[in-house]
Design a protein around this motif. Structure first.
Motif, short mmCIF file in Angstrom:
data_model
loop_
_atom_site.label_atom_id
_atom_site.label_comp_id
_atom_site.label_asym_id
_atom_site.label_seq_id
_atom_site.Cartn_x
_atom_site.Cartn_y
_atom_site.Cartn_z
N UNK A 98 -6.82 -9.69 1.13
CA UNK A 98 -7.64 -8.76 1.90
C UNK A 98 -6.87 -7.48 2.21
N UNK A 99 -5.57 -7.62 2.54
CA UNK A 99 -4.75 -6.45 2.83
C UNK A 99 -4.63 -5.55 1.61
N UNK A 100 -4.61 -6.16 0.41
CA UNK A 100 -4.44 -5.38 -0.82
C UNK A 100 -5.69 -4.63 -1.24
N UNK A 101 -6.80 -4.84 -0.54
CA UNK A 101 -8.00 -4.06 -0.82
C UNK A 101 -8.89 -4.69 -1.87
N UNK A 102 -9.95 -3.97 -2.22
CA UNK A 102 -10.96 -4.51 -3.14
C UNK A 102 -10.99 -3.80 -4.47
N UNK A 103 -10.10 -2.82 -4.69
CA UNK A 103 -10.08 -2.10 -5.96
C UNK A 103 -8.94 -2.65 -6.82
N UNK A 104 -9.26 -3.35 -7.91
CA UNK A 104 -8.23 -4.04 -8.70
C UNK A 104 -7.47 -3.12 -9.64
N UNK A 109 -4.63 -0.48 -4.95
CA UNK A 109 -3.73 -1.22 -4.06
C UNK A 109 -2.87 -0.26 -3.26
N UNK A 110 -2.36 0.77 -3.92
CA UNK A 110 -1.55 1.75 -3.20
C UNK A 110 -2.35 2.44 -2.11
N UNK A 111 -3.60 2.72 -2.42
CA UNK A 111 -4.45 3.38 -1.43
C UNK A 111 -4.69 2.47 -0.23
N UNK A 112 -4.95 1.17 -0.48
CA UNK A 112 -5.20 0.22 0.60
C UNK A 112 -3.99 0.08 1.51
N UNK A 115 0.16 3.84 0.38
CA UNK A 115 1.42 4.09 -0.33
C UNK A 115 1.23 5.09 -1.46
N UNK A 116 0.23 5.93 -1.36
CA UNK A 116 0.05 6.94 -2.40
C UNK A 116 1.16 7.97 -2.39
N UNK A 117 1.88 8.07 -1.25
CA UNK A 117 3.09 8.90 -1.16
C UNK A 117 3.97 8.29 -0.08
N UNK A 118 5.09 8.89 0.22
CA UNK A 118 6.03 8.32 1.19
C UNK A 118 5.53 8.39 2.62
N UNK A 119 4.37 9.02 2.86
CA UNK A 119 3.83 9.06 4.21
C UNK A 119 3.49 7.67 4.72
N UNK A 120 3.25 6.74 3.81
CA UNK A 120 2.91 5.38 4.23
C UNK A 120 4.10 4.53 4.56
N UNK A 121 5.31 5.05 4.43
CA UNK A 121 6.52 4.30 4.70
C UNK A 121 7.27 4.93 5.86
N UNK A 122 7.61 4.14 6.88
CA UNK A 122 8.39 4.71 7.99
C UNK A 122 9.81 5.01 7.55
N UNK A 123 10.32 6.17 7.99
CA UNK A 123 11.68 6.57 7.64
C UNK A 123 12.60 6.30 8.81
N UNK A 124 13.75 5.62 8.52
CA UNK A 124 14.69 5.31 9.58
C UNK A 124 15.62 6.47 9.87
N UNK A 125 16.44 6.31 10.91
CA UNK A 125 17.36 7.41 11.30
C UNK A 125 18.48 7.63 10.30
N UNK A 126 18.84 6.61 9.51
CA UNK A 126 19.95 6.78 8.56
C UNK A 126 19.49 6.69 7.10
#
Length: 398
Positions: A98-104, A109-112, A115-126
């Motif tokens: 369900x988390x992976x979405x409905x578009x195979x 999957x990236x859209x769900x 993760x279409x760009x790095x905005x979907x990933x939190x960046x740490x301090x280091x």
């Protein structure tokens, strides 16, 4: 799923053995199937020994029939098993799907997951994101080229690079060690009883300290061999030209891995062992892609038959040296034909433990290992045994 009815079966009253003719039981049946016998009765399949042998329960109650019609029917339990397996899969992974979405698609999957760009990933301090140019421009400040220990999961990339570079010389040494056991190609074949051919290939010759390469097939023709004798082929260099000799001199123990040389002469590399027939010609064979030598003559007669009507109930030696080169192999390919009443077994050495078993009336083909003396062992589970064993091929450590 249709019922399987190909061929005929032989059944004996009060016996659980079913012997097929023109059948392929392994691919078309499974334990738990229903077996309709020539008597019209229904039985459960309890064991599938081969394409032509299976066991049923209860024992066959109809009249003995040597060429009876039969049917194998799959049970409805297959559908339930599949449904249970699917339910368990959905229960375990349904939330993840369900988390992976409905578009195979990868994009879906990236859209769900955002993760279409790095905005979907939190960046740490280091741990910062870097462009390809930034990675390429990073200097290797602090690189240590003196540590040769293995790379471990806790190493930084810089430390791992240093270890790998420092180990490069050791890797070169390892490559040299591996090269000394090299053999490639040089596949033997038997064009006629009086000739042997070895294909192109290459092998390391310890006495020369280097490889020699065979660029054209080498054929030994007009062979006049002693009868019932093992002969050994050796690759060597004659006046700068690759050549093969065939002699009765046994190879040495392996000098590296399974690589061997001629006893007393390291300038000759062992490449094959072959048995002569009573008439003096080379026994017929082919070499498979698995490296096994496969005999291709009448395999149910001497010298291939190493056991006939064996009835022993305790682990008993079966000598194989007449048809397997026991000094250069520890594996053989064989057929077991059990014409006795009890189960017939191959055993590991003199232990009363089954490695391979053949039901009464059953035939089994397998590859198995020899003991340290180059022998097989067998025993029957009870009295009334009658087991035949035919060696159909052998492995070859070279």
């Amino acid at each position: 799923m249709t019922w399987y009815k190909s061929g005929t079966v032989s059944v004996v009253q009060n016996s659980n053995a079913v012997v097929g003719t023109g059948t392929a039981f392994i691919a078309n049946s499974r334990v738990g199937d229903a077996f309709r016998g020539p008597d019209g009765g229904w039985y459960e399949v309890t064991n599938i020994a081969s394409d032509t042998a299976l066991s049923i329960a209860p024992n066959y109650i109809g009249a003995t029939n040597a060429t009876g019609a039969y049917a194998l029917a799959p049970m409805q339990g297959y559908v339930k098993d599949s449904a249970d397996a699917l339910r368990a899969l959905v229960n375990q992974f349904g939330g993840v799907l369900a988390v992976l979405g409905e578009t195979p698609t990868q994009a879906g999957v990236r859209s769900a997951l955002n993760l279409t760009n790095t905005d979907g990933l939190p960046e740490g301090p280091t741990n910062k994101y870097m462009t390809a140019a930034g990675v390429r421009g990073t200097t290797l400040t602090g690189l240590d080229l003196t540590v040769k220990t293995p790379v471990v999961a806790t190493d930084t990339v810089l430390a791992a690079f240093g270890k790998l570079q420092a180990s490069k010389a050791d890797a070169s040494s390892l490559s040299t060690i591996i090269d000394t056991a090299l053999i490639s190609g040089l596949i033997p074949s038997r064009p006629s009883p009086t000739s042997l051919t070895f294909s192109t290939g290459t092998a390391y010759i310890p006495g020369l300290g280097r490889r020699i390469t065979v660029t054209a097939d080498i054929t030994l023709s007009g062979l006049a061999l002693a009868s019932n004798t093992w002969y050994y082929a050796y690759l060597y260099e004659s006046s700068g030209v690759p050549a093969v000799e065939l002699v009765a001199t046994v190879p040495t123990a392996p000098y590296m891995g399974s690589a061997r040389t001629k006893t007393g002469d390291t300038s000759r590399r062992f490449i094959g062992a072959f048995r002569s027939a009573p008439s003096g010609g080379v026994l017929g064979f082919t070499m498979g892609n698995d490296g096994m030598i496969n005999y291709r003559d009448n395999l149910i007669a001497a010298p291939y038959r190493v056991l006939s009507n064996g009835a022993a109930t305790a682990p008993t030696i079966v000598v194989t040296s007449a048809i397997a080169p026991i000094n250069v192999t520890k594996s053989v390919r064989l057929n077991m034909n059990n014409n006795g009443a009890p189960v017939a077994n191959l055993a590991p050495g003199n232990f009363n433990v089954t490695m391979v078993g053949a039901d009464p009336g059953g035939k089994v083909s397998c590859d198995t290992t020899l003991d340290d003396s180059g022998n097989l062992w067998y025993f029957n589970s009870g009295t009334g045994g009658s087991l035949s064993i035919d060696i159909t091929g052998y492995g070859m450590d070279r």
